[in-house]
Design an enzyme around this catalytic site. Structure first.
Site, short mmCIF file in Angstrom:
data_model
loop_
_atom_site.label_atom_id
_atom_site.label_comp_id
_atom_site.label_asym_id
_atom_site.label_seq_id
_atom_site.Cartn_x
_atom_site.Cartn_y
_atom_site.Cartn_z
N CYS A 124 7.71 -5.89 64.22
CA CYS A 124 6.47 -6.58 63.83
C CYS A 124 5.38 -6.51 64.89
O CYS A 124 4.20 -6.67 64.59
CB CYS A 124 6.76 -8.04 63.52
SG CYS A 124 8.08 -8.19 62.33
N HIS A 179 0.19 -11.13 62.55
CA HIS A 179 1.19 -10.44 61.76
C HIS A 179 1.42 -11.25 60.48
O HIS A 179 1.47 -12.48 60.52
CB HIS A 179 2.47 -10.32 62.58
CG HIS A 179 3.66 -9.90 61.79
ND1 HIS A 179 3.63 -8.82 60.95
CD2 HIS A 179 4.92 -10.42 61.71
CE1 HIS A 179 4.81 -8.70 60.37
NE2 HIS A 179 5.61 -9.65 60.82
N ASN A 192 5.42 -8.64 53.78
CA ASN A 192 5.52 -8.34 55.20
C ASN A 192 5.76 -6.84 55.37
O ASN A 192 6.81 -6.33 54.99
CB ASN A 192 6.69 -9.15 55.78
CG ASN A 192 6.91 -8.93 57.26
OD1 ASN A 192 6.35 -8.00 57.85
ND2 ASN A 192 7.73 -9.78 57.85
#
Ligand code: UT7
Length: 337
Positions: free
Chosen positions: A115, A262, A292
């Protein structure tokens, strides 16, 4: 010393939209649960039976960014590709994507920081530029999660979250006295929490990397996550690492025009906003649409924020921040020229 300037961006997602209702047909979950706990409404997955790697999406995003920058692929001095879902075990996506851009000798490296891959990539690009090793760097974040998820109820906590996507950014070193470019960055890693979010197989640490006796549906073939641990870490570490970069840059939070975090969970980013006492419009959210997308999430968000005019004007300042598998976490402050 040169300043590293974002010249352009591009993004790409596969055409197949998967809504929460589509997931209800695959596993025991609900649109309500997913929206309440994560904010996600849909994500893009590659169509079943289609062959498409992270490097394919990365190449599509890169072509858009290159055209907008007015660069040809031959103008690139260095490719940095951030991914946790490489097309194949090796060689890396940077090499594969370079070939897809028609290149045959441009240096290319992969970053495996999940991430925070884009934050590590951006910082690495800046370091190469400042050291004089490269002047035009293409930084890409790209992921294909959908082909590796456990689409049964067993994997629902992980599977409903992740989406496929890629984004690319052209970064150029320029000589200017203006305070602009990457003003500060803070990167961290703690491998003691590696098993809080990981995909175990194939594993070179095992006597046999792909054990013959492991059935296809063995959980080790799928990403597993201790969601609560990651959630708590994110809520604690993100404000800290944001303050760390602010301190390095000698700036206050009021000087940041937009925070681009993020996109792991809307609730994490809302908690971040509450902790920092920021109005909701100071934090960019697009997890509703994409889920995501790990290393692609921050550059996709940056691309959309610029397209929507939320940032990108001269002297605009953005803060990037993220935490994920590794654990890795970090932040970076960027000021447009
Ligand atoms: O980018 C990588 C970094 N990752 C993250 O930042 C993720 C951080 N963690 C999270 O976002 C959250 O922990 C999740 C969204 C993954 C889970 O939310 P949660 O509020 O922590 O739920 P939970 O894991 O505590 O589970 C609550 C309940 C459980 O049922 P019981 O034991 O209470 O009966 C789960 O089995 O929800 C159940 N559950 C689901 N129910 C419907 C878990 N996943 C699902 C699902 N649909 N998809």
């Amino acid at each position: 010393m040169k300043k590293s300037i974002i010249k352009s961006s591009g993004m790409s997602v596969p055409p197949y939209v998967v809504t929460n209702h589509d997931l209800e047909k695959m596993m025991d979950t609900s649109d309500e649960w997913i929206k309440q706990r994560t904010g996600i409404e849909q994500r893009y997955w590659v169509e079943p039976d289609t062959e498409c790697g992270a490097s394919d999406l990365g190449a599509q995003a890169s072509k858009i960014a290159l055209e907008k920058a007015g660069w040809t692929p031959q103008d690139i001095d260095l490719i940095i590709f951030a991914t946790l879902s490489p097309d194949i075990f090796f060689p890396g996506c940077g090499c594969l994507m370079a070939a897809k851009l028609g290149l045959n000798s441009t240096p290319a490296l992969d970053i495996r920081q999940q991430c925070t891959g884009f934050l590590y990539g951006l910082t690495t690009a800046d370091a190469y530029i400042k050291a004089g090793y490269a002047n035009r760097v293409l930084v890409v974040g790209g992921e294909i999660h959908s082909t590796g998820l456990d689409k049964t109820t067993r994997g629902r906590d992980v599977t409903v979250i992740f989406g496929d996507g890629a984004a690319a950014v052209c970064i150029e070193g320029i000589d200017t006295d203006e305070p602009c470019g990457l003003l500060a960055s803070s990167l961290h890693a703690d491998g003691n929490f590696a098993d809080a979010l990981m995909l175990e197989l194939p594993a070179s640490r095992l006597p046999v990397r792909v054990p013959m006796d492991v059935p296809g549906d063995d959980p080790r073939n799928y990403p597993v996550m201790d969601g609560a641990t990651i959630f708590k870490k994110a809520v604690r570490m993100l404000p800290q690492v944001i303050n760390e970069s602010l301190e390095k840059a000698g700036m206050g939070l009021d000087e940041i025009g937009l925070i681009i975090p993020h996109q792991a969970n809307m609730r994490i980013n809302q908690a971040l906003g509450q902790f920092l006492k920021l109005p909701d419009d100071k934090i960019f959210h697009n997890i509703q649409k994409y889920g995501n997308t790990t290393a692609a999430s921050i550059p996709i968000a940056l691309h959309e924020a610029m397209e929507q005019g939320r940032t990108g004007k001269s002297k605009d300042v953005v803060m990037f921040a993220g935490l994920g598998a590794g654990l890795t976490w970090g932040s970076a402050i960027y000021k447009f020229l």
